[in-house]
Design a protein around this motif. Structure first.
Motif, PDB file in Angstrom:
ATOM      1  N   ASN A  89       0.849  -1.196   0.000  1.00 22.34           N
ATOM      2  CA  ASN A  89       0.000   0.000   0.000  1.00 22.34           C
ATOM      3  C   ASN A  89       0.882   1.243   0.000  1.00 22.34           C
ATOM      4  OD1 ASN A  89       0.369   0.933   2.928  1.00 22.34           O
ATOM      5  ND2 ASN A  89      -0.312  -1.188   3.188  1.00 22.34           N
ATOM      6  N   PHE A  90       0.255   2.384  -0.280  1.00 20.48           N
ATOM      7  CA  PHE A  90       0.999   3.633  -0.422  1.00 20.48           C
ATOM      8  C   PHE A  90       1.531   4.147   0.905  1.00 20.48           C
ATOM      9  CE2 PHE A  90      -1.710   3.898  -4.287  1.00 20.48           C
ATOM     10  CZ  PHE A  90      -0.701   4.063  -5.230  1.00 20.48           C
ATOM     11  N   VAL A  91       0.785   3.987   1.968  1.00 26.79           N
ATOM     12  CA  VAL A  91       1.210   4.518   3.261  1.00 26.79           C
ATOM     13  C   VAL A  91       2.479   3.820   3.754  1.00 26.79           C
ATOM     14  CG1 VAL A  91       0.592   4.730   5.707  1.00 26.79           C
ATOM     15  CG2 VAL A  91      -1.065   5.341   3.947  1.00 26.79           C
ATOM     16  N   SER A  92       2.548   2.506   3.595  1.00 29.30           N
ATOM     17  CA  SER A  92       3.774   1.794   4.002  1.00 29.30           C
ATOM     18  C   SER A  92       4.961   2.227   3.146  1.00 29.30           C
ATOM     19  CB  SER A  92       3.569   0.284   3.909  1.00 29.30           C
ATOM     20  OG  SER A  92       3.284  -0.119   2.582  1.00 29.30           O
ATOM     21  N   PHE A  93       4.688   2.559   1.893  1.00 31.68           N
ATOM     22  CA  PHE A  93       5.755   3.071   1.024  1.00 31.68           C
ATOM     23  C   PHE A  93       6.248   4.424   1.533  1.00 31.68           C
ATOM     24  CE2 PHE A  93       6.959   5.259  -3.079  1.00 31.68           C
ATOM     25  CZ  PHE A  93       8.136   4.561  -3.256  1.00 31.68           C
ATOM     26  N   HIS A  94       5.336   5.285   1.958  1.00 38.49           N
ATOM     27  CA  HIS A  94       5.730   6.580   2.514  1.00 38.49           C
ATOM     28  C   HIS A  94       6.564   6.391   3.778  1.00 38.49           C
ATOM     29  CE1 HIS A  94       5.133   9.992   5.308  1.00 38.49           C
ATOM     30  NE2 HIS A  94       5.403  10.704   4.225  1.00 38.49           N
ATOM     31  N   GLU A  95       6.145   5.478   4.656  1.00 35.47           N
ATOM     32  CA  GLU A  95       6.903   5.224   5.889  1.00 35.47           C
ATOM     33  C   GLU A  95       8.326   4.786   5.578  1.00 35.47           C
ATOM     34  OE1 GLU A  95       4.469   2.351   7.796  1.00 35.47           O
ATOM     35  OE2 GLU A  95       3.008   3.806   8.561  1.00 35.47           O
ATOM     36  N   ALA A  96       8.475   3.963   4.552  1.00 38.25           N
ATOM     37  CA  ALA A  96       9.814   3.507   4.163  1.00 38.25           C
ATOM     38  C   ALA A  96      10.646   4.655   3.602  1.00 38.25           C
ATOM     39  CB  ALA A  96       9.690   2.387   3.138  1.00 38.25           C
ATOM     40  N   MET A  97      10.009   5.544   2.843  1.00 39.18           N
ATOM     41  CA  MET A  97      10.735   6.697   2.297  1.00 39.18           C
ATOM     42  C   MET A  97      11.267   7.595   3.402  1.00 39.18           C
ATOM     43  SD  MET A  97       8.926   8.044  -1.200  1.00 39.18           S
ATOM     44  CE  MET A  97       7.256   8.256  -0.553  1.00 39.18           C
ATOM     45  N   MET A  98      10.553   7.691   4.507  1.00 37.79           N
ATOM     46  CA  MET A  98      11.003   8.524   5.619  1.00 37.79           C
ATOM     47  C   MET A  98      12.274   7.968   6.257  1.00 37.79           C
ATOM     48  SD  MET A  98       8.907  11.058   5.729  1.00 37.79           S
ATOM     49  CE  MET A  98       9.170  11.780   7.348  1.00 37.79           C
ATOM     50  N   ARG A  99      12.482   6.662   6.127  1.00 33.04           N
ATOM     51  CA  ARG A  99      13.669   6.024   6.700  1.00 33.04           C
ATOM     52  C   ARG A  99      14.798   5.868   5.687  1.00 33.04           C
ATOM     53  NH1 ARG A  99       9.589   2.390   8.084  1.00 33.04           N
ATOM     54  NH2 ARG A  99      10.525   0.849   6.661  1.00 33.04           N
ATOM     55  N   ARG A 100      14.452   5.834   4.409  1.00 39.65           N
ATOM     56  CA  ARG A 100      15.446   5.491   3.380  1.00 39.65           C
ATOM     57  C   ARG A 100      15.501   6.598   2.316  1.00 39.65           C
ATOM     58  NH1 ARG A 100      13.270  -0.208   1.494  1.00 39.65           N
ATOM     59  NH2 ARG A 100      14.814   0.192  -0.140  1.00 39.65           N
ATOM     60  N   PRO A 101      16.483   7.492   2.400  1.00 44.40           N
ATOM     61  CA  PRO A 101      16.588   8.595   1.427  1.00 44.40           C
ATOM     62  C   PRO A 101      16.676   8.128  -0.017  1.00 44.40           C
ATOM     63  CG  PRO A 101      18.045   8.960   3.292  1.00 44.40           C
ATOM     64  CD  PRO A 101      17.509   7.575   3.445  1.00 44.40           C
TER      65      PRO A 101
END
Length: 257
Positions: free
Chosen positions: A43-55
């Motif tokens: 889902n998109f929200v989990s993708f956003h959470e990962a982006m916050m941790r991984r530049p």
């Protein structure tokens, strides 16, 4: 994929100052859904959470969102019209040209302008401000090394004059770089200089909603000098230019009234 796209739009705007609501939803959602699935997110929200941790994942997202596809003299016939019909009028009316290459991607467009003006003006007097939201694309533009493929429509004589072979690619000359200044800039939220004689924004407006395009047309009109020209892509004809204070100069060229 769980349909949480609207929440994702709000999150990316707050976290990265990227407003996906300006883009046509169906196209952008499909593009980003494929990106999420490619990287293993359901889902998109989990993708956003990962982006916050991984530049590095954030950069992949920005690359996909900004659609960095460009080449020198893309749609050559339109550049010929610029060279033979539009620029002569502008140069007759102005001693020095101030140009904005908006959403310039990896630099092919502003460097095309620089080369064209260097060949057209007896004493080149021009300034090109080239902007994009993608810092990685701008970094590539500043280096100025390009593949053979991106040079396909470049006249051979200009290729030899303005480029040096660099391994499998071609590096643009310092003389072509001299009048181009690259700046990170968000078309929708950040201020830009005014009094441009020519604004070039090609092959990006097609991805925006009608409301977003109307906002940009107003911004471009406000940023042009009287009689200045907006040059858009070959699939981006403005069917009601008078609404935004323009008149049609040539197909895909609009003059500020």
């Amino acid at each position: 994929m769980t349909d949480d796209y609207e929440q994702f739009v709000q999150l990316t705007k707050r976290s990265f100052s990227v407003d996906l609501s300006k883009y046509k939803e169906m196209q952008m959602k499909r593009r980003l859904a494929a990106l999420c699935e490619q990287h293993g997110f359901s889902n998109f929200v989990s993708f956003h959470e990962a982006m916050m941790r991984r530049p590095e994942l954030k950069q992949i997202f920005l690359d996909k969102m900004t659609i960095n596809v460009s080449s020198f003299f893309r749609n050559l016939k339109r550049w010929t019209v610029l060279e033979t019909e539009v620029l002569p009028r502008l140069m007759k009316e102005r001693r020095r040209l101030k140009i904005w290459s908006a959403a310039c991607s990896t630099g092919e467009e502003p460097y095309t302008l620089s080369i064209l003006l260097s060949q057209t003006m007896r004493q080149p007097q021009f300034e090109i401000i080239a902007t994009d939201i993608d810092e990685q694309a701008l970094a590539k533009a500043k280096v100025g090394t390009y593949s053979e493929r991106s040079m396909a429509e470049m006249p051979e004589s200009w290729k030899q004059e303005f480029f040096v072979q660099d391994g499998a690619g071609w590096r643009i000359s310092d003389s072509a770089k001299a009048n181009v200044r690259f700046i990170k800039h968000d078309l929708f939220s950040e201020p830009i200089a005014r009094d441009f004689d020519l604004i070039v924004c090609r092959n990006v407006l097609i991805y925006f909603t009608n409301e977003a395009k109307a906002f940009l047309y107003d911004r471009f009109q406000d940023s042009l000098t009287s009689g200045g020209i907006l040059f858009v892509g070959s699939t981006e004809q403005i069917f009601d230019p008078e609404r935004y204070g323009f008149s049609a100069e040539q197909t895909f060229f609009y003059r500020k009234r």
